[in-house]
Write an enzyme that holds these catalytic residues in place. Structure first.
Site, PDB file in Angstrom:
ATOM      1  N   SER A 301      51.240 -36.100 -15.548  1.00  0.00           N
ATOM      2  CA  SER A 301      51.109 -34.750 -14.994  1.00  0.00           C
ATOM      3  C   SER A 301      52.254 -34.408 -14.041  1.00  0.00           C
ATOM      4  O   SER A 301      53.389 -34.245 -14.468  1.00  0.00           O
ATOM      5  CB  SER A 301      49.743 -34.627 -14.321  1.00  0.00           C
ATOM      6  N   ASP A 312      66.425 -33.580 -17.023  1.00  0.00           N
ATOM      7  CA  ASP A 312      67.091 -32.456 -17.682  1.00  0.00           C
ATOM      8  C   ASP A 312      68.329 -31.992 -16.918  1.00  0.00           C
ATOM      9  O   ASP A 312      69.316 -31.554 -17.527  1.00  0.00           O
ATOM     10  CB  ASP A 312      66.121 -31.289 -17.841  1.00  0.00           C
ATOM     11  N   LYS A 329      50.463 -36.035 -20.093  1.00  0.00           N
ATOM     12  CA  LYS A 329      49.462 -35.056 -19.678  1.00  0.00           C
ATOM     13  C   LYS A 329      50.206 -33.840 -19.126  1.00  0.00           C
ATOM     14  O   LYS A 329      50.508 -33.753 -17.942  1.00  0.00           O
ATOM     15  CB  LYS A 329      48.531 -35.664 -18.625  1.00  0.00           C
TER      16      LYS A 329
END
Length: 480
Positions: A301, A312, A329
């Protein structure tokens, strides 16, 4: 009269034909489709009411016919058919949910999720009853007090597992790694987990372990960064292993400490990719040091949001076990209060990393560097759950929060702390900030068993990378 003669007849026929065509076409208009769907909806509700009435009137065991329970179970079944994270919360469950992020409760000390229809341990929390019992990440809780948990939603499981400190609960654990099934009777305790651990390795590398993304995560991290910066660190390791997540705004707040302004951290997209909400970094960079983020299969999460953003933007090197991803998740649950003080927790969107990757659809974040770990090593390290206690083989490790007293040398402080019981090994600085001596390992199951020192391969790789970064930076500066 409106129509007269043969022309009138033709006009009547034409009008009737036009009306027929209009009605035929009309059912295809959005308004007509909406009416049609509404009719179907009420028809289905009527069927539900009919079934409920038949059960109430004719079911053989009248004592089992509780209208409230029947409706509640129907709602829970409906939500369970959607995904493991959507759930109906009774008023008490909703009240408990509102308390969850405050950090104190009575229970076993595990975070759980539903995988393949079974309750699955995401992570045993440090120095808790479940941790001391030897419960591992990946264990399946197949029974609670002898009752099967197959299909049980998380809220119901949490309600059964939590309780007054000092009371006991028996859970049946199936361990996929060796296919064993064992009953564990565990005494509940008061679960209050320090949220941040911080250390200095070899005088110049800072290490921070963030346990979960609860309400204090951002300020906890600021506090840890502050004391590490006083040590003139030149690189930082952020350890998110076994971090099962928490609050979205805390994931954003943690991420933006390492990113320049106006960088996308995460986006949330609803049904059919609509209603996209974008979260970007704001303000100045809090820490611009070389960064390594550690993850594993229990990082979930909010941990995946941070790791995905750092990856990224090329802001950090992500290290984890080879061939494994994080938990995966990446969905958003919206809590909708209902009229009777209950609530609906409904999956309404998915998380996407800055580059547009779906954490859920991609089944987690893949580390940049995978460290080869065999099953025996992984089981041992998970059971010990290093929790920021680092092996001596990594080099000199210094306690910094709080520093040893002037009257007691650091070496003596280390020996004194290491000789105490697991409950008193640590020293509190202030709420939710805990710093331990980074010597040796925890006592694992806390059953007076001697445990070998674990060589933390992922952490060793992180130290290696940051030291190489320092050497490279020094070499470059010579040619400027």
């Amino acid at each position: 009269m409106l129509f007269k003669g043969k022309n009138a007849d033709r006009r009547v026929v034409a009008a009737a034909t036009f009306l027929s065509l209009l009605l035929a076409v009309g059912v295809c208009t959005p308004a007509a489709r909406a009416i049609s769907e509404a009719d179907k909806y009420f028809e289905r509700i009527a069927v539900f009411n009919e079934v409920l009435a038949e059960v109430q009137q004719k079911y053989v065991d009248e004592e089992k016919v509780d209208t409230e329970a029947l409706v509640r179970n129907a709602v829970q079944g409906m939500l369970r058919s959607l995904d493991p994270h959507s759930a109906y919360m009774l008023p008490q469950d909703y009240s408990d949910f509102q308390e969850d992020t405050r950090g104190t409760f009575g229970g076993l000390g595990i975070t759980i999720d539903v995988r393949d229809g079974w309750l699955t341990v995401v992570s045993p929390l440090p120095e808790t009853p479940a941790f001391r019992e030897g419960i591992l990440a990946g264990d399946k809780i197949i029974k609670i007090e002898g009752e099967s948990t197959e299909g049980m939603d998380i809220k119901e499981a949490v309600r059964r597992l939590r309780g007054e400190p000092g009371t006991q609960v028996t859970i049946t654990i199936f361990r996929p790694s060796d296919r064993s099934t064992v009953d564990h009777t565990i005494t509940r305790g008061t679960i209050h987990i320090p949220n941040v651990y911080a250390y200095v390795i070899d005088e110049r590398i800072g290490y921070i372990r963030l346990i979960e993304f609860k309400q204090t995560a951002s300020t906890d991290l600021d506090r840890a960064l502050g004391v590490l910066e006083e040590q003139d660190i030149e690189g930082l390791i952020l350890d998110l292993r076994f971090n099962s997540g928490g609050l979205l705004d805390m994931a954003v707040a943690v991420s933006e400490k390492f990113l320049p302004p106006r960088k996308r951290i995460v986006s949330i997209r609803g049904r059919n990719g609509e209603n996209e909400k974008i979260y970007e970094s704001r303000g100045k960079v809090r820490c611009d040091l070389p960064l390594v983020v550690l993850v594993n299969q229990a990082s979930a999460s909010a941990s995946e949001i941070v790791a995905g953003a750092m990856q990224d933007w090329g802001r950090a090197v992500i290290i984890g076990p080879a061939g494994q991803r994080t938990f995966g998740k990446g969905s958003v649950q919206t809590v909708i209060p209902l009229r009777d003080d209950s609530a609906l927790k409904l999956t309404t969107a998915k998380y996407y990393t800055p580059s547009g990757r779906s954490i859920t659809d991609d089944q987690g974040i893949k580390p940049d560097i995978g460290v080869e770990i065999d099953e025996a090593y992984q089981r041992l390290t998970i059971s010990l759950d290093r929790l920021a206690k680092l092996p001596k083989s990594l080099g000199e490790v210094k306690q910094i929060l709080p520093p040893p007293t002037e009257s007691q040398p650091a070496e003596e402080a280390s020996e004194q702390i290491e000789s105490t019981t697991p409950e008193t090994k640590s020293r509190r600085l202030e709420p939710d900030v805990e710093v331990l001596m980074m010597e040796g390992v925890p006592d694992g199951k806390a059953k007076e068993e001697s445990q070998p020192e674990v060589y933390d391969k992922e952490l060793a790789k992180a130290v290696e990378i940051l030291k190489a970064e320092k050497i490279w930076a020094s070499a470059v500066s010579l040619f400027r």
